[in-house]
Every structure is written in structure tokens, then in C-alpha cells.
Design a protein around this motif. Structure first.
Motif, mmCIF file in Angstrom:
data_model
loop_
_atom_site.group_PDB
_atom_site.id
_atom_site.type_symbol
_atom_site.label_atom_id
_atom_site.label_comp_id
_atom_site.label_asym_id
_atom_site.label_seq_id
_atom_site.Cartn_x
_atom_site.Cartn_y
_atom_site.Cartn_z
ATOM 1 N N LEU A 93 0.789 -1.220 0.000
ATOM 2 C CA LEU A 93 0.000 0.000 0.000
ATOM 3 C C LEU A 93 0.831 1.285 0.000
ATOM 4 C CD1 LEU A 93 -2.839 1.137 -0.092
ATOM 5 C CD2 LEU A 93 -2.953 0.940 2.392
ATOM 6 N N ASP A 141 0.427 4.407 -2.689
ATOM 7 C CA ASP A 141 0.228 5.812 -2.289
ATOM 8 C C ASP A 141 1.282 6.721 -2.931
ATOM 9 O OD1 ASP A 141 -1.912 5.072 -0.691
ATOM 10 O OD2 ASP A 141 -0.729 4.986 1.158
ATOM 11 N N ASP A 160 -4.086 -5.927 1.790
ATOM 12 C CA ASP A 160 -4.586 -4.589 2.122
ATOM 13 C C ASP A 160 -4.319 -3.569 1.007
ATOM 14 O OD1 ASP A 160 -1.845 -4.239 2.397
ATOM 15 O OD2 ASP A 160 -1.964 -3.156 4.285
ATOM 16 N N ALA A 161 -3.511 -3.966 0.044
ATOM 17 C CA ALA A 161 -3.197 -3.045 -1.051
ATOM 18 C C ALA A 161 -4.238 -3.086 -2.162
ATOM 19 C CB ALA A 161 -1.817 -3.367 -1.627
ATOM 20 N N GLY A 191 -6.448 -0.058 -2.223
ATOM 21 C CA GLY A 191 -5.756 1.106 -2.763
ATOM 22 C C GLY A 191 -5.712 1.089 -4.279
#
Length: 267
Positions: free
Chosen positions: A85, A89, A121-122, A125
Motif C-alpha cells: 500500500l 500511495d 490490504d493493497a 488502494g
């Protein structure tokens, strides 16, 4: 003298040279485009699998992107493995700052060998931050399903339906790749608001398909960098990759899933 078009790949390094940054740079070179690179992760991998991943710190990913855009006239960007993640970003912030005309996003989640390349969890994103910036995303059937939290689509109607839901995430074009499908034809679907184009090629019997997704997305970026429109770039990239897969067995590299022959047009 006309300047050579420049494309940038933002992706992971494949130590065996068949996928990732290495495949992208070979593709750019084979198609007459100057390639620059931003490395997001180092992988210890070969044709049999991935044995290690070392993430590049997000601030250094930013530094690489700024160095390239600060000097080179980048016409198109291809994005591959982002791994985590903080990297997503960093890439999103940098691309918003530099605003390249064309962004081809290959949502790399799993390697040909089955090894996972994107942290769980990415994925959010990718969906909410990066897809809306992309000119085109190029998921295969399992990746399209994973992005939508749905089963893998079977049949043209289901694939087109998933493509339309991916469009709703904010990108103007989706290419769902049919390499993981069944049958004698490998059919990719280019899905846009204006409609769907089915791009068919004979399915080639070879185990040497390492780096096919990387190479296709970078071939499309190369076409866009040269000024081709989206459908022309996609059609040309698919034709080129089909020839590279057909010639793959001539290379004899590795004992697992070997690479495609990027330079089949030259030797």
C-alpha cells in the motif's frame, strides 16, 4: 531529427529476466520505444517461482519517478507490480503531480507460478486510488474477479459484465485477458463505454508464458507512446505478443515457465 518516444515502466524486478521491469524494457526496445524504469520491488525469482520479495521504500520510489519525469519527456507509463500500500500511495501522488497522458495499469496480483505479488490490504488502494488514474487496466480473468470480489467469469456475457463494473471504478477502458480461459482461441475483451471489442488469437500450446501480462501491457504503452489510439495500440500489442509466445520455445530458457521471445522479429 525526431526524438524517440519514451515510455516508463513502474514495476518489480524479475531476477531471471522474463517478467517485470526486464520484460517491459525488452518490449519497449523491440517496439522502437526508449524505456525508462522505476523499480518498486526486487524479487528473487526464476522460471519455477518466486523465492523472495524485497520492497523498495516508498520514498525512494518517489525519488525515482521524480528523477525520470524531471528530465525525460515520458509519453506513456506502464504500471505493474506494486506489492504494498505505501508504494501505491507514492505512485498515485507522483502521477497526480506529473500528469502523464497515458497510464496502462496491469493489476499484478499473482505470478504465472501462482506466487502472490500484492498484499491483501493493497487491493483496496488499487481499486480506489490507482484505477481512476489509469487510461487502461489489463486484468486477466482471475485478477478481474479479485478486483470485484466475485467468482471468475465464464463466457462472454459474464466477462463483459465484469468489465463494465471495472469501468465504474473510474477508468475509461478495460482489457480483460482471456489467456486463463479455455478453448482453441484466446480472446481478450476491450471494454469501453462505447462498447466491447473481442480480440481473438489462436491459443498456443507452450508452457513458456512467463511475463506475458507484463509484456502485453508494456506493448500497449509503447503503442500509446508512439501516438497510436487505444484500440490500435491494443490490437498491435496482442498481435506482437502472440508472435512472441509462438516463438518462445526457440529460447530454451529455464526449467519452468520460460519467457516469451521479445525479439522474435530480430532473431
Amino acid at each position: 531529427m525526431t526524438a524517440m518516444p519514451i515510455a516508463l515502466t513502474i514495476a518489480g524486478s524479475d531476477s531471471s529476466g522474463g517478467a517485470g521491469i526486464q520484460a517491459d524494457l525488452k518490449t519497449f526496445a523491440a517496439l522502437g520505444v526508449y524505456g525508462a524504469s522505476v523499480i518498486t520491488a526486487l524479487t528473487a525469482q526464476n522460471t519455477s517461482g518466486v523465492s523472495g520479495i524485497h520492497d523498495v521504500p516508498a520514498d525512494f520510489v518517489t525519488a525515482q519517478i521524480d528523477a525520470v519525469f524531471g528530465d525525460l519527456d515520458v509519453k506513456a507509463v506502464k504500471i505493474g507490480m506494486l506489492a504494498q500500500l505505501p508504494t501505491i500511495d507514492a505512485v498515485v501522488a507522483a502521477l497526480k503531480r506529473w500528469s502523464p497522458q497515458h497510464i496502462v495499469l496491469d493489476p499484478v496480483m499473482v505470478a504465472t507460478s501462482g506466487d502472490r505479488l500484492l498484499a491483501a490490504d493493497a487491493v483496496a488502494g488499487l481499486r480506489t486510488q490507482l484505477i481512476p488514474l489509469a487510461s487502461l487496466i489489463t486484468p486477466n480473468l482471475p485478477e478481474a474477479a479479485a478486483l470485484l470480489d466475485e467468482p471468475v467469469a465464464v463466457g462472454e456475457a459474464a466477462i463483459e459484465s465484469q468489465g463494465k463494473r471495472l469501468l465504474a471504478m473510474g477508468c475509461p477502458a478495460v482489457l480483460i485477458k482471456g489467456g486463463h480461459g479455455q478453448g482453441s482461441e484466446s480472446i481478450d475483451y476491450l471494454i469501453r463505454g462505447s462498447g466491447t471489442v473481442a480480440l481473438s488469437a489462436p491459443r498456443i500450446a507452450t508452457k513458456n508464458t512467463h511475463g506475458t501480462g507484463c509484456s502485453l501491457s508494456s506493448a500497449i504503452a509503447a503503442g500509446l507512446a508512439k501516438g497510436e489510439d487505444m484500440e490500435t495500440a491494443v490490437r498491435a500489442a496482442k498481435a506482437w505478443l502472440s508472435a512472441a509466445i509462438a516463438a518462445a520455445d526457440r529460447l530454451g530458457v529455464g526449467r519452468g515457465h520460460g519467457p516469451v521471445h521479445h525479439f522474435h522479429g530480430f532473431y
